[in-house]
Structure formats: structure tokens, C-alpha cells
Design an enzyme around this catalytic site. Structure first.
Site, mmCIF file in Angstrom:
data_model
loop_
_atom_site.group_PDB
_atom_site.id
_atom_site.type_symbol
_atom_site.label_atom_id
_atom_site.label_comp_id
_atom_site.label_asym_id
_atom_site.label_seq_id
_atom_site.Cartn_x
_atom_site.Cartn_y
_atom_site.Cartn_z
ATOM 1 C CG ASN A 12 -1.714 1.217 1.429
ATOM 2 O OD1 ASN A 12 -1.782 2.055 0.536
ATOM 3 N ND2 ASN A 12 -2.338 1.348 2.597
ATOM 4 C CE LYS A 14 0.050 3.169 4.856
ATOM 5 N NZ LYS A 14 0.189 3.288 6.304
ATOM 6 C CG HIS A 99 -5.584 1.927 5.498
ATOM 7 N ND1 HIS A 99 -5.120 2.834 6.430
ATOM 8 C CD2 HIS A 99 -4.579 1.053 5.277
ATOM 9 C CE1 HIS A 99 -3.870 2.526 6.743
ATOM 10 N NE2 HIS A 99 -3.515 1.434 6.063
ATOM 11 C CD GLU A 101 -2.594 5.440 6.927
ATOM 12 O OE1 GLU A 101 -2.607 5.415 5.687
ATOM 13 O OE2 GLU A 101 -1.660 4.975 7.608
ATOM 14 C CD GLU A 169 -2.952 -2.306 7.531
ATOM 15 O OE1 GLU A 169 -1.867 -2.538 7.002
ATOM 16 O OE2 GLU A 169 -3.606 -1.279 7.310
ATOM 17 N N GLY A 175 3.266 2.313 10.761
ATOM 18 C CA GLY A 175 4.279 3.358 10.606
ATOM 19 C C GLY A 175 5.060 3.683 11.864
ATOM 20 C CB SER A 214 5.857 -1.887 11.851
ATOM 21 O OG SER A 214 5.486 -0.565 12.174
ATOM 22 N N GLY A 235 3.107 -1.159 4.197
ATOM 23 C CA GLY A 235 3.080 0.259 3.848
ATOM 24 C C GLY A 235 4.462 0.733 3.412
#
Ligand code: 13P
Length: 254
Positions: A12, A14, A99, A101, A169, A175, A214, A235
Site C-alpha cells: 500500500n 498510500k 483502511h 487512515e 492492522e 508506521g 510495520s 506500507g
């Protein structure tokens, strides 16, 4: 891993990647050869602006391409949105929905996520449906309660292993360089499997459950060795072909 389930690695990107990142995509397309594809399904999800050129670059290779989000409608007055049909028209085969986010940045609820998953199915895409608890929910021991609710409400009736992939996730692992312990991941993935089997029977047994948060070349093997972890949603480490392919390779060897 789950016996008889082919591992699945999705990258991904992003909101990262412009035309100068296409050399990384070309390297990924070259790296995902038949020998790797024999063992692992690999998907890269660049931003929508690069989707069509990404599918063109990966044409004739086993590398598959997906989008990061879609609208629930097929077309219409929704400025700035991209429909699942548009993703399919760009030859994308997958779409990430729900997701964390997007849930945070755009206030997306489980209801929205379920609508997007159905839009994916309508357009012939496989939905990668994300779920995950926040740090506060994890710390207060409410992870299963939150994940159970997200699974119940974000994953529509009738989901099968062909049209749906689940990505767990934990928000606090995205991250941050932090990951849950392998034991914690094993317990949570077992919980997710039980919920899926209860709802979807044999389809739930075969549905892929990815871990995301991560994932790096140096922890990928350990994470995939955990029961019911059928792959990864990656990610940051998916932006560089070398790292992403190293993760895919480690999954090939497990
Ligand atoms: P990182 O691998 O950068 O932690 O991101 C995980 C993620 O959110 C993938 O969807």
C-alpha cells in the site's frame, strides 16, 4: 500461515509516489516472476494517479495491481472520488477498503466500508477489507470487541475467499516500527478466523487474513510463521522494490 492457503503480499503506497516512482514499479514487475508467483500472490496498490500506468507496466507479469479506496457508487456527482468500476477499467484487480487512515481522515464508518466492499464485488474486484484497534482499545483489552464489531459490520454478507481478503492492522503498529508479539498476533488471527468461519463456513476457512503494521524484510518471516497469518499488507517497506521483493521472497521460503 494456514495450510492450503497461498500467501498474499500487498503493498500500500498510500499518498506516496509520482511518475519518478515508476522505476520501482517496473523493478517489482520484473521481480515477481513465475517462480515467486507459484508460491505467493503479490499486489501493489499505488495512488490512483499511477494506477493505469502501473497495470500497463505489470502487464504480462504475475504482479497484480490494486487501488487504495473506492466510492460505493459506480459513477455520478461525487467530486474527487474514484469508483470500483474505474479501478477495474484501469485493469486493477484489487481495492483496499476501510483502511484506518481513511476511517480517521474521512470519517468512514463500518457502514461505508461495507458499501465499498460491495462496490468492489460489483466491479469484479477483490476487496481487501481492513480492520484494526487503536492503542487505547488495545491497552484496555478491548481489541477483540472492536475487531468483532468491525468484522460484523464492515464485511458484507456473502463474502468468499475469492472476493475478499481481510487485513488486520493494529492502528498503533502502522508506521511506528512497533508490532504486537507473535503470540498476540496468533491469538487475534485465531479470533478473526473463528468469526469468519462462524459466519461464512468453508469460505471463512479459506479467506486470507493478512497482518499489517510495520512489516519489514527483517520481521516478515517471523510474522508469516504465525498460525492464520496468510500474508502481509505492507506500507512504508512497499515503496522500494528491493524491500518489497525481499518481503515477498521471505514469504516464498516459509
Ligand atoms: P507500515 O507498513 O508503513 O506500518 O503501514 C502499514 C499499513 O498501513 C499498510 O496498509
Amino acid at each position: 500461515m494456514t495450510p492450503d492457503i497461498k500467501p498474499f503480499v500487498a503493498g500500500n503506497w498510500k499518498m506516496n509516489g509520482q511518475r519518478d516512482s515508476l522505476d520501482q514499479l517496473a523493478l517489482m514487475a520484473r521481480g515477481v516472476d513465475e517462480a515467486l508467483f507459484d508460491k505467493v500472490d503479490v499486489v501493489v496498490c499505488p495512488p490512483a494517479t499511477l494506477l493505469y500506468v502501473a497495470t500497463t507496466l505489470s502487464e504480462d507479469t504475475p504482479l497484480m495491481v490494486g487501488a487504495q479506496d473506492c466510492h460505493r457508487e459506480a459513477k455520478g456527482a461525487h467530486t474527487g472520488d474514484v469508483s470500483a468500476e474505474m479501478v477495474a477499467d484501469c485493469l486493477g484487480e484489487f481495492c483496499i477498503v476501510g483502511h484506518s487512515e481513511r476511517r480517521t481522515d474521512h470519517g468512514e464508518t463500518d457502514f461505508h466500508v461495507a458499501g465499498k466492499a460491495q462496490a468492489c464485488w460489483r466491479a469484479g474486484l477483490t476487496a481487501i477489507i481492513c480492520i484494526g484497534e487503536t492503542e487505547a482499545e488495545y491497552d484496555s483489552g478491548r481489541a477483540e470487541e472492536v475487531l468483532g464489531r468491525q468484522l460484523a459490520m464492515s464485511v458484507p454478507e456473502g463474502a468468499t475467499e475469492k472476493d475478499t481478503v481481510i487485513a488486520y492492522e493494529p492502528v498503533w503498529a502502522i508506521g511506528t516500527g512497533k508490532t504486537p508479539s507473535p503470540d498476540d498476533i496468533r491469538d487475534i488471527h485465531a479470533f478473526i478466523r473463528d468469526v469468519l468461519v462462524e459466519r461464512f463456513g468453508g469460505h471463512g476457512e479459506r479467506m486470507r487474513i493478512l497482518y499489517g503494521g510495520s512489516v519489514k524484510p527483517d520481521n516478515a518471516t517471523e510474522l508469516l510463521s504465525v498460525n492464520n497469518v496468510d500474508g502481509a499488507l505492507v506500507g512504508g517497506a512497499s515503496l522500494k522494490a528491493q524491500d518489497f521483493l525481499a518481503i515477498c521472497e521471505s514469504y516464498r521460503k516459509v
